[in-house]
Design an enzyme around this catalytic site. Structure first.
Site, PDB file in Angstrom:
ATOM      1  N   ASN A  11       8.744  -2.125  17.855  1.00 47.15           N
ATOM      2  CA  ASN A  11       8.886  -3.260  16.943  1.00 47.15           C
ATOM      3  C   ASN A  11       8.341  -2.830  15.583  1.00 47.15           C
ATOM      4  O   ASN A  11       7.133  -2.731  15.405  1.00 47.15           O
ATOM      5  CB  ASN A  11       8.111  -4.458  17.500  1.00 47.15           C
ATOM      6  CG  ASN A  11       8.118  -5.649  16.558  1.00 47.15           C
ATOM      7  OD1 ASN A  11       8.810  -5.640  15.533  1.00 47.15           O
ATOM      8  ND2 ASN A  11       7.350  -6.676  16.895  1.00 47.15           N
ATOM      9  N   TRP A  12       9.259  -2.587  14.655  1.00 46.69           N
ATOM     10  CA  TRP A  12       8.837  -2.076  13.340  1.00 46.69           C
ATOM     11  C   TRP A  12       8.234  -3.182  12.471  1.00 46.69           C
ATOM     12  O   TRP A  12       7.705  -2.904  11.398  1.00 46.69           O
ATOM     13  CB  TRP A  12      10.016  -1.426  12.620  1.00 46.69           C
ATOM     14  CG  TRP A  12      10.537  -0.179  13.293  1.00 46.69           C
ATOM     15  CD1 TRP A  12      10.033   0.426  14.412  1.00 46.69           C
ATOM     16  CD2 TRP A  12      11.666   0.616  12.885  1.00 46.69           C
ATOM     17  NE1 TRP A  12      10.768   1.545  14.711  1.00 46.69           N
ATOM     18  CE2 TRP A  12      11.774   1.691  13.800  1.00 46.69           C
ATOM     19  CE3 TRP A  12      12.598   0.523  11.832  1.00 46.69           C
ATOM     20  CZ2 TRP A  12      12.771   2.664  13.688  1.00 46.69           C
ATOM     21  CZ3 TRP A  12      13.591   1.487  11.725  1.00 46.69           C
ATOM     22  CH2 TRP A  12      13.667   2.549  12.640  1.00 46.69           C
ATOM     23  N   LYS A  13       8.363  -4.422  12.884  1.00 45.50           N
ATOM     24  CA  LYS A  13       7.867  -5.576  12.107  1.00 45.50           C
ATOM     25  C   LYS A  13       8.395  -5.485  10.665  1.00 45.50           C
ATOM     26  O   LYS A  13       9.508  -4.991  10.473  1.00 45.50           O
ATOM     27  CB  LYS A  13       6.335  -5.643  12.187  1.00 45.50           C
ATOM     28  CG  LYS A  13       5.858  -5.640  13.646  1.00 45.50           C
ATOM     29  CD  LYS A  13       4.413  -6.001  13.822  1.00 45.50           C
ATOM     30  CE  LYS A  13       4.058  -5.962  15.301  1.00 45.50           C
ATOM     31  NZ  LYS A  13       2.687  -6.383  15.574  1.00 45.50           N
ATOM     32  N   HIS A 103       7.590 -13.838  19.352  1.00 40.71           N
ATOM     33  CA  HIS A 103       6.457 -12.960  19.041  1.00 40.71           C
ATOM     34  C   HIS A 103       5.316 -13.826  18.509  1.00 40.71           C
ATOM     35  O   HIS A 103       5.553 -14.808  17.798  1.00 40.71           O
ATOM     36  CB  HIS A 103       6.873 -11.910  18.007  1.00 40.71           C
ATOM     37  CG  HIS A 103       5.856 -10.815  17.880  1.00 40.71           C
ATOM     38  ND1 HIS A 103       4.689 -10.980  17.182  1.00 40.71           N
ATOM     39  CD2 HIS A 103       5.814  -9.565  18.404  1.00 40.71           C
ATOM     40  CE1 HIS A 103       3.975  -9.863  17.287  1.00 40.71           C
ATOM     41  NE2 HIS A 103       4.640  -8.993  18.011  1.00 40.71           N
ATOM     42  N   GLU A 105       3.385 -13.460  16.174  1.00 40.83           N
ATOM     43  CA  GLU A 105       3.359 -13.605  14.707  1.00 40.83           C
ATOM     44  C   GLU A 105       4.323 -14.689  14.249  1.00 40.83           C
ATOM     45  O   GLU A 105       4.056 -15.401  13.274  1.00 40.83           O
ATOM     46  CB  GLU A 105       3.667 -12.244  14.058  1.00 40.83           C
ATOM     47  CG  GLU A 105       2.479 -11.298  14.228  1.00 40.83           C
ATOM     48  CD  GLU A 105       2.829  -9.814  14.364  1.00 40.83           C
ATOM     49  OE1 GLU A 105       3.950  -9.414  14.017  1.00 40.83           O
ATOM     50  OE2 GLU A 105       1.951  -9.051  14.838  1.00 40.83           O
ATOM     51  N   GLU A 175       1.981  -9.789  25.404  1.00 40.32           N
ATOM     52  CA  GLU A 175       1.210  -9.221  24.306  1.00 40.32           C
ATOM     53  C   GLU A 175       0.002 -10.105  24.010  1.00 40.32           C
ATOM     54  O   GLU A 175       0.121 -11.113  23.308  1.00 40.32           O
ATOM     55  CB  GLU A 175       2.075  -9.154  23.040  1.00 40.32           C
ATOM     56  CG  GLU A 175       3.326  -8.329  23.175  1.00 40.32           C
ATOM     57  CD  GLU A 175       3.838  -7.853  21.819  1.00 40.32           C
ATOM     58  OE1 GLU A 175       3.927  -6.643  21.634  1.00 40.32           O
ATOM     59  OE2 GLU A 175       4.103  -8.693  20.939  1.00 40.32           O
ATOM     60  N   GLY A 181      -2.470  -4.917  16.971  1.00 44.48           N
ATOM     61  CA  GLY A 181      -2.837  -4.328  15.686  1.00 44.48           C
ATOM     62  C   GLY A 181      -4.337  -4.205  15.476  1.00 44.48           C
ATOM     63  O   GLY A 181      -4.797  -3.923  14.369  1.00 44.48           O
ATOM     64  N   SER A 221      -1.585  -2.614  20.747  1.00 46.58           N
ATOM     65  CA  SER A 221      -2.254  -1.316  20.560  1.00 46.58           C
ATOM     66  C   SER A 221      -1.880  -0.290  21.627  1.00 46.58           C
ATOM     67  O   SER A 221      -2.701   0.554  21.990  1.00 46.58           O
ATOM     68  CB  SER A 221      -3.776  -1.493  20.479  1.00 46.58           C
ATOM     69  OG  SER A 221      -4.115  -2.342  19.389  1.00 46.58           O
ATOM     70  N   GLY A 242       3.989  -1.642  18.322  1.00 46.58           N
ATOM     71  CA  GLY A 242       4.022  -1.888  16.880  1.00 46.58           C
ATOM     72  C   GLY A 242       3.694  -0.605  16.133  1.00 46.58           C
ATOM     73  O   GLY A 242       4.532   0.280  15.975  1.00 46.58           O
TER      74      GLY A 242
HETATM   75  P1  13P Z   1       0.588  -2.979  17.833  1.00 48.49           P
HETATM   76  O1  13P Z   1       1.178  -1.944  18.764  1.00 48.49           O
HETATM   77  O2  13P Z   1       0.579  -2.518  16.404  1.00 48.49           O
HETATM   78  O3  13P Z   1      -0.716  -3.502  18.323  1.00 48.49           O
HETATM   79  O4  13P Z   1       1.612  -4.223  17.847  1.00 48.49           O
HETATM   80  C1  13P Z   1       2.001  -4.754  19.048  1.00 48.49           C
HETATM   81  C2  13P Z   1       3.104  -5.729  18.806  1.00 48.49           C
HETATM   82  O5  13P Z   1       2.881  -6.815  18.314  1.00 48.49           O
HETATM   83  C3  13P Z   1       4.478  -5.316  19.171  1.00 48.49           C
HETATM   84  O6  13P Z   1       5.345  -6.389  19.108  1.00 48.49           O
END
Ligand code: 13P
Length: 259
Positions: A11-13, A103, A105, A175, A181, A221, A242
């Site tokens: 997931n490149w966000k 997600h 977020e 998640e 993150g 993470s 991420g």
């Molecule tokens: P990280 O791997 O940066 O913790 O992010 C996880 C995430 O939210 C993937 O959708």
């Protein structure tokens, strides 16, 4: 060993413009090829921002890559006066095969409810793509010890009214918000506890065939240093990654966890 094909999803966000996306994708394809990656051992998926999808499609098609790609969100509407939204038809036209919804977020910054998340998953399934339904608890919920019930509640609310055959086609991504993150990974045992409870709930709600077919990912993470241990857990079928998916070598290494 289950016969579920593991899925490593990046997931490149909101990172990388379309030129940077091409660069990362080509680097990833190269790293996977150098490592002799076997796509039947682990499916590889990238989930770029909308503006990169056309470029990703062009590279995938031009180089006949086995890497799949998808989108981070989608509208529940077909078309019309919905400024800023993107429809499932637009995504299928670009060759997307997966779409993420729910997600944390988006739940947090866009107030997305379980009902809306469920409607998005329904829309994606009906369009012939695979929904990746995200769930996960905040730190307060974890501290209160109610995380399993919380997560099962999110999933059951989103999938209310779905048939066993439909549920078998989706991917669920667990998640925990406190691990996203932050560098704080849930331990493999923490992740397995919830992923195992999800599979158990699928078993009691929909039966064995669905519980055994549905892929459950861990996210938060996840990185090369912990992927092997995570993937060794009985109910973890892959990861939604991420930060570590933004580096070609790291992500390729994660996709080769079985090597
Ligand atoms: P990280 O791997 O940066 O913790 O992010 C996880 C995430 O939210 C993937 O959708």
């Amino acid at each position: 060993m289950s016969n579920r094909t593991p899925l490593m999803a990046g997931n490149w966000k909101m990172n990388l413009d379309h030129l940077e996306a091409n660069h990362l994708l080509q680097g990833l394809a190269m790293a996977l090829s150098d490592a002799g990656h076997d796509y039947t051992e682990c499916e590889v998926l990238v989930i770029p921002p909308f503006t990169d999808i056309r470029s990703v499609q062009t590279v995938v098609e031009a180089d006949s890559l086995d890497i799949k790609y998808g989108a981070q969100d989608v509208s529940i509407h077909d078309n019309g006066a919905y400024t800023g939204e993107i429809s499932t038809a637009m995504l299928t036209k670009l060759g997307c095969t997966y779409v993420v919804m729910g997600h944390s977020e988006r739940r947090e910054y866009h107030n997305e409810s379980d009902e809306l998340v469920g409607a998005k998953a329904r829309k994606v399934l009906d369009a012939g793509m695979t929904p990746i339904l995200c769930c996960g608890e905040a730190l307060e919920v974890r501290k209160a010890g109610t995380h399993v019930d919380f997560v099962l509640g999110q999933i059951r609310a989103a999938l209310a009214g779905w048939s066993a055959e439909e549920v078998a086609k989706i991917v669920i991504a667990y998640e925990p918000i406190w691990a996203i993150g932050t560098g704080e990974t849930a331990t493999a045992a923490d992740a397995q506890e919830v992923c195992g409870a999800i599979r158990q709930a699928l078993r009691s709600d929909y039966g064995d065939a669905t519980a055994d077919a549905t892929r459950i990912l861990y996210g938060g993470s996840a990185k090369p240093a912990n992927i092997k241990e995570l993937m060794a857990q009985a109910d973890i079928d892959g990861a939604l990654v991420g930060g570590a998916s933004l580096k070609a070598d790291s992500f390729a290494q994660m996709a080769g966890f079985y090597a």
